[in-house]
Design an enzyme around this catalytic site. Structure first.
Site, short mmCIF file in Angstrom:
data_model
loop_
_atom_site.label_atom_id
_atom_site.label_comp_id
_atom_site.label_asym_id
_atom_site.label_seq_id
_atom_site.Cartn_x
_atom_site.Cartn_y
_atom_site.Cartn_z
N GLU A 18 3.45 -5.40 12.25
CA GLU A 18 2.54 -4.25 12.07
C GLU A 18 1.43 -4.73 11.15
O GLU A 18 1.66 -4.95 9.96
CB GLU A 18 3.29 -3.07 11.43
CG GLU A 18 4.47 -2.57 12.23
CD GLU A 18 4.08 -1.92 13.54
OE1 GLU A 18 2.91 -1.51 13.69
OE2 GLU A 18 4.94 -1.84 14.43
N ASN B 286 0.80 -1.23 0.00
CA ASN B 286 0.00 0.00 0.00
C ASN B 286 0.84 1.28 0.00
O ASN B 286 0.47 2.27 -0.63
CB ASN B 286 -1.01 0.00 1.16
CG ASN B 286 -0.35 -0.02 2.51
OD1 ASN B 286 0.69 -0.63 2.69
ND2 ASN B 286 -0.94 0.67 3.45
N CYS C 107 -3.35 1.61 6.35
CA CYS C 107 -3.77 0.89 7.55
C CYS C 107 -4.33 1.86 8.59
O CYS C 107 -5.03 1.45 9.50
CB CYS C 107 -2.59 0.11 8.12
SG CYS C 107 -1.15 1.18 8.37
N GLU D 5 7.40 0.47 16.05
CA GLU D 5 8.43 1.05 15.20
C GLU D 5 8.56 2.52 15.58
O GLU D 5 7.83 3.02 16.42
CB GLU D 5 8.02 0.90 13.73
CG GLU D 5 7.87 -0.55 13.30
CD GLU D 5 7.54 -0.73 11.83
OE1 GLU D 5 6.70 0.04 11.32
OE2 GLU D 5 8.12 -1.62 11.19
P1 NAD Z 1 0.07 -9.33 3.01
O1 NAD Z 1 0.08 -9.82 4.41
O2 NAD Z 1 -0.68 -10.09 1.99
O3 NAD Z 1 1.55 -9.21 2.44
C1 NAD Z 1 2.56 -8.46 3.10
C2 NAD Z 1 3.91 -9.03 2.73
O4 NAD Z 1 4.01 -10.34 3.28
C3 NAD Z 1 4.13 -9.18 1.22
O5 NAD Z 1 5.46 -8.85 0.91
C4 NAD Z 1 3.84 -10.65 1.00
O6 NAD Z 1 4.49 -11.18 -0.13
C5 NAD Z 1 4.41 -11.26 2.27
N1 NAD Z 1 3.90 -12.59 2.62
C6 NAD Z 1 2.75 -13.17 2.23
N2 NAD Z 1 2.67 -14.41 2.74
C7 NAD Z 1 3.77 -14.61 3.49
C8 NAD Z 1 4.25 -15.69 4.29
N3 NAD Z 1 3.58 -16.84 4.40
N4 NAD Z 1 5.42 -15.53 4.94
C9 NAD Z 1 6.12 -14.38 4.85
N5 NAD Z 1 5.72 -13.34 4.10
C10 NAD Z 1 4.56 -13.45 3.43
O7 NAD Z 1 -0.42 -7.82 3.11
P2 NAD Z 1 -0.71 -6.83 1.90
O8 NAD Z 1 -1.99 -7.27 1.26
O9 NAD Z 1 0.51 -6.66 1.09
O10 NAD Z 1 -0.94 -5.46 2.69
C11 NAD Z 1 -2.16 -5.05 3.22
C12 NAD Z 1 -2.22 -5.31 4.71
O11 NAD Z 1 -1.13 -4.66 5.35
C13 NAD Z 1 -3.47 -4.74 5.35
O12 NAD Z 1 -3.99 -5.66 6.25
C14 NAD Z 1 -2.96 -3.50 6.07
O13 NAD Z 1 -3.73 -3.10 7.16
C15 NAD Z 1 -1.61 -3.96 6.49
N6 NAD Z 1 -0.75 -2.81 6.78
C16 NAD Z 1 -0.42 -2.55 8.09
C17 NAD Z 1 0.37 -1.45 8.40
C18 NAD Z 1 0.77 -1.14 9.81
O14 NAD Z 1 1.66 -0.32 10.00
N7 NAD Z 1 0.15 -1.74 10.81
C19 NAD Z 1 0.83 -0.62 7.37
C20 NAD Z 1 0.46 -0.92 6.05
C21 NAD Z 1 -0.32 -2.02 5.77
#
Ligand code: NAD
Length: 481
Positions: free
Chosen positions: A248, A150, A282, A461
């Site tokens: 996060e 995002n 997020c 963080e």
């Molecule tokens: P996601 O969890 O699908 O993917 C995040 C990352 O994890 C990607 O690089 C993905 O390839 C990797 N990943 C996927 N499966 C994995 C596994 N089994 N092991 C290790 N890595 C793996 O999330 P997304 O769809 O890319 O992002 C959206 C989500 O991120 C939303 O839920 C949003 O709220 C959250 N988010 C949180 C914050 C925060 O600071 N809390 C900030 C931004 C986004």
């Protein structure tokens, strides 16, 4: 068509398997580049490169590490225009937003931690004339950094910069959905003279590259930002190996508006906190609670303005919303609008795919959507949608809205609009979230602790919290006599 490469041991290299993943431009719904479909063999190469670089990098004087990281920050700023266009093309966000927020923040992340490390100190405890204790803060070794789509470069650098500044070497994985600016960053790191192996970027799927990083026995620390389910999976793999974890995760943030608020400011900011980056932040306030006495007026004024928000070509400076990140994500967001209708909600505006003219007709655009009439604890109000969809609900008392706000499994951020000082402090103390914004949104001081409670994550963080995470304290006790 451009083919991206991994950045391992200071060089841009093909994945060992020589297979690639299609990378889409969501604004036009077309493949425009190829990403390495790396696997555990590439992660192994990257980890060995990082391990080899670690003794020298961790012993490099802070000032020298800082200078290279500042150089990277400067190169990001120098390439602002190019990086902003790349970020927009990869993610669908308006170029203007990437120019204003994403890329400047990526440069700030490097600058902030490059200078912050020069001020990071550890504790000392004197036991009168018996002994003195002091703590050393040593880097952990190889840090694994995994980031989402995002805010691609913004969140990627938010992890990498403190990890490197505190003397770790890094194996990092950007999202496979938005890899472009991480690739461009690897070119800038080479240009800045970052020593070989200090930062390694491995592209590819989460279940292959991400999983291999999480499970690697020589990566003792994982910093992850992404979805709650992925975070749980990483914890399942990493916890039995006693890895240090910073997670996060998702959010479902309340935006609480009292009748005594600064109305115009609340209204204007709520447009942003609802729909900035197509609602894919997020920290967006996806549940709007408005005090009953101003509910009808606020609802009308808000939806009137939402209807005027232009959706379309991310390069057009008039566009307030660009495309959402992918077709599957667009389908998921729209499925929540259907769910909301089934749950008794009324769509006040939006709720459909937008098809702009020309080549953009095949892009993934959603009209900003406002839904009313839902129960505070229905699925639409409990699950993260992560798109340009908000719900709006009236409330009668502070006690009632506290129940509404705190009901979800998440606890990332809360937004509060009131001019009543005592109420603001009282509620801030009782809201279940890691961050509370009062009469503002997304105002960020990089020194502050950033993170969530409940299923929004573990750890913090930001500022010295990040250095605490990326280093291990060791207490040394010296007897004086
Ligand atoms: P996601 O969890 O699908 O993917 C995040 C990352 O994890 C990607 O690089 C993905 O390839 C990797 N990943 C996927 N499966 C994995 C596994 N089994 N092991 C290790 N890595 C793996 O999330 P997304 O769809 O890319 O992002 C959206 C989500 O991120 C939303 O839920 C949003 O709220 C959250 N988010 C949180 C914050 C925060 O600071 N809390 C900030 C931004 C986004």
């Amino acid at each position: 068509m451009q083919t991206l490469k991994n950045y391992i041991n200071g060089e841009l290299v093909e994945p060992i398997g020589k297979t690639y993943i299609d990378n889409y431009n969501p604004a036009i719904g077309k493949v425009y580049s190829l990403i390495p479909d790396s696997d555990e063999r590439d992660v192994e190469l990257a980890t060995q490169a990082a391990l080899k670089a670690f003794p020298v990098w961790s012993n490099t004087p802070k000032g020298e590490r800082s200078a290279v990281l500042i150089k990277i920050s400067e190169l990001i700023t120098k390439n602002l225009e190019r990086l902003a266009i790349a970020e927009s093309m990869d993610n669908g966000k308006p170029v203007a937003l990437a120019k204003l927020v994403d890329i400047p923040r990526a440069a700030s992340n490097f600058h902030f931690y490059a200078t912050g490390i020069l001020h990071y100190a550890s504790q000392s405890y004197a036991m009168e004339d018996t002994a003195i204790n002091y703590s050393l803060r040593n880097p952990v070794g190889v840090a694994g950094c995994i980031s989402p789509w995002n805010l691609p470069l913004y969140l990627f650098t938010w992890k990498i910069a403190p990890a490197l500044a505190s003397g770790n070497c890094v194996v990092a994985k950007p999202s496979e959905i938005t890899p472009m600016t991480a690739f461009l960053l690897s070119e800038l790191c080479i240009e800045a003279g970052l020593p070989k192996g200090v930062l390694n970027i491995v592209h590819g799927y989460g279940h292959k590259v991400g999983a291999a990083i999480s499970a690697h026995p020589q990566i003792p620390l994982i910093s992850f930002t992404g979805g709650t389910n992925t975070g749980a999976e990483i914890a399942r793999v990493a916890a039995p190996m006693f890895k240090k974890l910073s997670l996060e995760l998702g959010g479902k943030n309340p935006n609480i508006i009292f009748a005594d608020c600064d109305y115009e400011n609340a209204l204007k900011t709520t447009l942003n906190s609802s729909f900035a980056n197509q609602g894919q932040i997020c920290l967006c306030g996806s549940r709007i609670f408005v005090e009953k006495s101003i509910y009808e007026k606020f609802k009308k004024d808000f939806t009137d303005r939402v209807k005027k928000m232009k959706v379309g070509n991310p390069v057009d400076p008039e566009s307030r919303l660009g495309a959402v990140v992918s077709k599957p994500h667009m389908d998921k967001v729209l499925s929540y609008v259907e769910l909301a209708k089934q749950e008794g909600g009324t769509v006040l505006c939006g709720g459909y795919q937008v098809k702009p003219e020309g080549e953009f007709a095949n892009g993934y655009y959603i009209a900003p959507t406002v839904i009313q009439g839902l129960a505070y604890n229905c699925r639409t109000n409990m699950e993260e949608i992560f798109g340009p969809v908000v719900t709006i609900m009236p409330f009668e008392t502070e006690e009632e809205v506290m129940i509404f706000a705190n009901i979800t499994q998440y606890g990332l951020a809360s937004i509060l609009w009131t001019e009543n000082l005592t109420r603001a402090h009282r509620m801030a103390n009782n809201l279940h979230s890691g961050i509370v914004w009062i009469n503002c949104w997304l105002l960020r001081d990089l020194r502050t602790p950033f993170g969530g409670v409940k299923n929004s994550g573990v750890g913090r963080e930001g500022g010295f919290e990040a250095f605490d995470f990326f280093t291990e304290p060791k207490n040394v006790c010296i007897k004086l006599k």
